[in-house]
Scaffold this motif. Sequence first.
Motif, PDB file in Angstrom:
ATOM      1  N   LEU A  90       0.188   4.588  -1.210  1.00 31.48           N
ATOM      2  CA  LEU A  90       1.605   4.579  -1.559  1.00 31.48           C
ATOM      3  C   LEU A  90       2.253   5.948  -1.366  1.00 31.48           C
ATOM      4  O   LEU A  90       3.402   6.043  -0.938  1.00 31.48           O
ATOM      5  CB  LEU A  90       1.798   4.108  -2.999  1.00 31.48           C
ATOM      6  N   ILE A  93       2.937   6.359   2.377  1.00 30.61           N
ATOM      7  CA  ILE A  93       3.965   5.467   2.898  1.00 30.61           C
ATOM      8  C   ILE A  93       5.342   5.772   2.306  1.00 30.61           C
ATOM      9  O   ILE A  93       6.351   5.806   3.023  1.00 30.61           O
ATOM     10  CB  ILE A  93       3.582   4.000   2.623  1.00 30.61           C
ATOM     11  N   VAL A 193       0.219  -2.697  -5.092  1.00 34.11           N
ATOM     12  CA  VAL A 193      -1.001  -2.854  -4.297  1.00 34.11           C
ATOM     13  C   VAL A 193      -1.456  -4.312  -4.283  1.00 34.11           C
ATOM     14  O   VAL A 193      -1.858  -4.850  -3.241  1.00 34.11           O
ATOM     15  CB  VAL A 193      -2.123  -1.942  -4.833  1.00 34.11           C
ATOM     16  N   LEU A 200       0.360  -3.560   3.260  1.00 35.48           N
ATOM     17  CA  LEU A 200      -0.173  -2.198   3.161  1.00 35.48           C
ATOM     18  C   LEU A 200      -1.407  -2.051   4.042  1.00 35.48           C
ATOM     19  O   LEU A 200      -1.584  -1.023   4.716  1.00 35.48           O
ATOM     20  CB  LEU A 200      -0.519  -1.872   1.707  1.00 35.48           C
TER      21      LEU A 200
END
Length: 322
Positions: A90, A93, A193, A200
């Motif tokens: 995370l 990104i 997630v 992802l």
Amino acid sequence: MRLLDLESTYNIIVLILPLMVCGYNPIFAIFAIIIVVAIGIYVRLFAMIVKGRCKPQLESITYSHYVERVRWVMDILKIDYDERQSAGVLGLILQGRTVPRLKIPAKRTCLGDSGTIIKYLWASYQGTREEEEAAFLKMTPEVLDLERKFDHALGLHARRWLYYHVLKVPQLGMQIWGANERSNVPMWQRIIVRKLYQPLRYVVIKLLQVNRSNAIKSLDIVKELYDEIDQLLADGRRYVLGDHLTIADISLASLGALTVFPPNYTGGVATQDLPSLEEMRSMGISHNFVEDVQDFRKRKTGKHILRLYKDERLSVSGHINM
């Protein structure tokens, strides 16, 4: 990556300021800008005066092998620090950041990249009474050569090989990205997630060029490194460069942990151990992956990594403050 962090909140306000003032007259806009600038000055003063007394902060991902290298070194040095864990990719990104990142509030310093952090830690002990405590970090030509090889073969290629197999198994992939770390990783990140695992996963596969062909090439590179280190250890030496622990051993063990899955990986930081090979097999992991890990464990290098985790890692862990 915390939404309620003071500086992060201020940065968010700065980003949305244009939306706040675009529908109002110039006087209101100027007033709003003055207020935000005043808040910014307060935030900076707060960081310098109050946060200057705070502990160093290690931004991490629970199971990151790069983080584990820094974590291990800081534990040996008995540095009192706080670890702030985030989920999976995370940070990369959403913020374009990788881990580990070491923040040192007292010096208004933020360091990225595990190698840079370790060199900083070594340099910070030079000329002090505690200089000998950091002697294991000394960057000799032999150490630097091994560090480059470990970063290449284990840092990059072992991870690519691992991701090719592990990310195909959502239950396992979500765990290594911190979805099960309830007391360490913020709930909103764990939810992302779990809910967005497949997107992802797709992004990571594309970013790291994870595919069957590259995974095979990466595995060959890891095996070549094992061949070289096996030869070094063939004379019965206790550590990679002789009779004492160096950063080369820590880098080999932490980065190479992805190839043997030692029981004490993370030094007790993770609230949940990684699954055993049998458990991974029951989850649907590739049979070839299990065989490769078993083969690595039988080799001198793999045994060396497992011994370091058994004899050295847990004896220096236990710092954690979240």
